[in-house]
Design a protein around this motif. Structure first.
Motif, PDB file in Angstrom:
ATOM      1  N   PRO A  10       0.646  -1.507   0.471  1.00  0.00           N
ATOM      2  CA  PRO A  10       0.378  -0.117  -0.461  1.00  0.00           C
ATOM      3  C   PRO A  10       0.737   1.117   0.130  1.00  0.00           C
ATOM      4  O   PRO A  10       0.387   2.151   0.519  1.00  0.00           O
ATOM      5  CB  PRO A  10      -0.525  -0.895   1.324  1.00  0.00           C
ATOM      6  CG  PRO A  10       0.133  -0.770   1.821  1.00  0.00           C
ATOM      7  CD  PRO A  10       1.361  -1.681   1.538  1.00  0.00           C
ATOM      8  N   ALA A  11       1.956   1.186  -0.364  1.00  0.00           N
ATOM      9  CA  ALA A  11       2.317   2.423  -0.175  1.00  0.00           C
ATOM     10  C   ALA A  11       2.331   3.507  -1.343  1.00  0.00           C
ATOM     11  O   ALA A  11       1.147   2.923  -2.408  1.00  0.00           O
ATOM     12  CB  ALA A  11       4.337   1.921  -0.857  1.00  0.00           C
ATOM     13  N   PRO A  12       2.825   4.416  -1.161  1.00  0.00           N
ATOM     14  CA  PRO A  12       1.932   5.822  -2.251  1.00  0.00           C
ATOM     15  C   PRO A  12       2.720   5.196  -4.013  1.00  0.00           C
ATOM     16  O   PRO A  12       3.967   4.712  -3.355  1.00  0.00           O
ATOM     17  CB  PRO A  12       3.292   7.045  -1.348  1.00  0.00           C
ATOM     18  CG  PRO A  12       3.637   6.475  -0.034  1.00  0.00           C
ATOM     19  CD  PRO A  12       3.943   5.203   0.179  1.00  0.00           C
ATOM     20  N   LYS A  13       2.115   6.259  -4.881  1.00  0.00           N
ATOM     21  CA  LYS A  13       1.750   5.414  -6.461  1.00  0.00           C
ATOM     22  C   LYS A  13       2.212   3.918  -6.643  1.00  0.00           C
ATOM     23  O   LYS A  13       3.338   3.494  -6.691  1.00  0.00           O
ATOM     24  CB  LYS A  13       3.835   5.716  -6.191  1.00  0.00           C
ATOM     25  CG  LYS A  13       3.666   7.905  -6.329  1.00  0.00           C
ATOM     26  CD  LYS A  13       4.728   7.851  -6.609  1.00  0.00           C
ATOM     27  CE  LYS A  13       5.608   9.636  -6.864  1.00  0.00           C
ATOM     28  NZ  LYS A  13       6.283   9.723  -7.303  1.00  0.00           N
ATOM     29  N   SER A  14       1.322   3.722  -5.851  1.00  0.00           N
ATOM     30  CA  SER A  14       0.778   2.003  -5.798  1.00  0.00           C
ATOM     31  C   SER A  14      -0.768   1.862  -6.183  1.00  0.00           C
ATOM     32  O   SER A  14      -0.522   0.514  -6.606  1.00  0.00           O
ATOM     33  CB  SER A  14       0.893   1.383  -4.401  1.00  0.00           C
ATOM     34  OG  SER A  14      -0.196   2.112  -3.985  1.00  0.00           O
ATOM     35  N   VAL A  15      -1.347   2.855  -6.899  1.00  0.00           N
ATOM     36  CA  VAL A  15      -2.365   2.256  -7.345  1.00  0.00           C
ATOM     37  C   VAL A  15      -2.988   2.822  -8.193  1.00  0.00           C
ATOM     38  O   VAL A  15      -2.732   4.702  -8.596  1.00  0.00           O
ATOM     39  CB  VAL A  15      -3.803   3.230  -6.096  1.00  0.00           C
ATOM     40  CG1 VAL A  15      -5.281   2.330  -6.470  1.00  0.00           C
ATOM     41  CG2 VAL A  15      -3.628   2.329  -4.850  1.00  0.00           C
ATOM     42  N   ILE A  16      -3.736   2.384  -9.455  1.00  0.00           N
ATOM     43  CA  ILE A  16      -4.256   2.339 -10.909  1.00  0.00           C
ATOM     44  C   ILE A  16      -5.957   2.612 -10.964  1.00  0.00           C
ATOM     45  O   ILE A  16      -6.668   1.458 -10.558  1.00  0.00           O
ATOM     46  CB  ILE A  16      -3.714   1.812 -11.835  1.00  0.00           C
ATOM     47  CG1 ILE A  16      -1.877   2.047 -12.045  1.00  0.00           C
ATOM     48  CG2 ILE A  16      -4.712   2.175 -12.980  1.00  0.00           C
ATOM     49  CD1 ILE A  16      -1.513   1.483 -12.857  1.00  0.00           C
ATOM     50  N   VAL A  17      -6.665   3.665 -11.084  1.00  0.00           N
ATOM     51  CA  VAL A  17      -7.811   3.735 -10.965  1.00  0.00           C
ATOM     52  C   VAL A  17      -8.335   4.356 -12.494  1.00  0.00           C
ATOM     53  O   VAL A  17      -7.436   4.949 -12.946  1.00  0.00           O
ATOM     54  CB  VAL A  17      -7.939   4.996 -10.281  1.00  0.00           C
ATOM     55  CG1 VAL A  17     -10.192   4.523 -10.063  1.00  0.00           C
ATOM     56  CG2 VAL A  17      -7.953   4.483  -8.397  1.00  0.00           C
ATOM     57  N   MET A  18      -9.220   3.620 -12.707  1.00  0.00           N
ATOM     58  CA  MET A  18      -9.927   3.375 -14.096  1.00  0.00           C
ATOM     59  C   MET A  18     -11.559   3.156 -13.980  1.00  0.00           C
ATOM     60  O   MET A  18     -11.411   2.524 -13.352  1.00  0.00           O
ATOM     61  CB  MET A  18      -8.902   2.577 -15.171  1.00  0.00           C
ATOM     62  CG  MET A  18      -7.689   2.896 -14.872  1.00  0.00           C
ATOM     63  SD  MET A  18      -6.718   1.548 -17.046  1.00  0.00           S
ATOM     64  CE  MET A  18      -7.849  -0.451 -16.553  1.00  0.00           C
ATOM     65  N   ASP A  19     -11.861   3.801 -14.595  1.00  0.00           N
ATOM     66  CA  ASP A  19     -12.875   4.239 -15.006  1.00  0.00           C
ATOM     67  C   ASP A  19     -13.522   3.939 -16.663  1.00  0.00           C
ATOM     68  O   ASP A  19     -12.958   2.510 -16.649  1.00  0.00           O
ATOM     69  CB  ASP A  19     -13.752   5.571 -15.542  1.00  0.00           C
ATOM     70  CG  ASP A  19     -13.048   6.580 -16.115  1.00  0.00           C
ATOM     71  OD1 ASP A  19     -12.398   6.588 -17.024  1.00  0.00           O
ATOM     72  OD2 ASP A  19     -13.372   7.686 -16.317  1.00  0.00           O
ATOM     73  N   ASN A  20     -14.912   3.893 -17.147  1.00  0.00           N
ATOM     74  CA  ASN A  20     -15.076   3.574 -18.121  1.00  0.00           C
ATOM     75  C   ASN A  20     -15.038   3.480 -19.561  1.00  0.00           C
ATOM     76  O   ASN A  20     -15.393   3.372 -20.310  1.00  0.00           O
ATOM     77  CB  ASN A  20     -16.944   2.719 -18.025  1.00  0.00           C
ATOM     78  CG  ASN A  20     -17.325   2.038 -17.647  1.00  0.00           C
ATOM     79  OD1 ASN A  20     -15.966   0.987 -16.971  1.00  0.00           O
ATOM     80  ND2 ASN A  20     -18.190   2.457 -16.225  1.00  0.00           N
TER      81      ASN A  20
END
Length: 70
Positions: A27-37
């Protein structure tokens, strides 16, 4: 990345390929990508690029789910 004009699927794939190299383990910073439709988020190969780096796949959440409190 600065792009003049439209941002298409090929450019998005290139962006994501570069991005995953700079990401940290969750869960470090710069560890998540969020995408929509958005259509470019569904280009074949995008998920494979992300999954080559990522080990956690969270379920999709809709606005309806959020407004219902869950």
């Amino acid at each position: 990345m600065i792009v003049e004009g439209s941002f298409n699927g090929d450019l998005f794939a290139s962006f994501i390929s570069d991005l995953v190299l700079k990401m940290n383990p969750f869960p470090a910073p710069k560890s998540v990508i969020v995408m929509d439709n958005c259509a470019i988020h569904k280009v074949p190969g995008i998920r494979d690029i992300i999954e080559s780096k990522c080990v956690v796949d969270l379920p999709s959440v809709s606005i309806t789910d959020l407004s219902a409190g869950g």
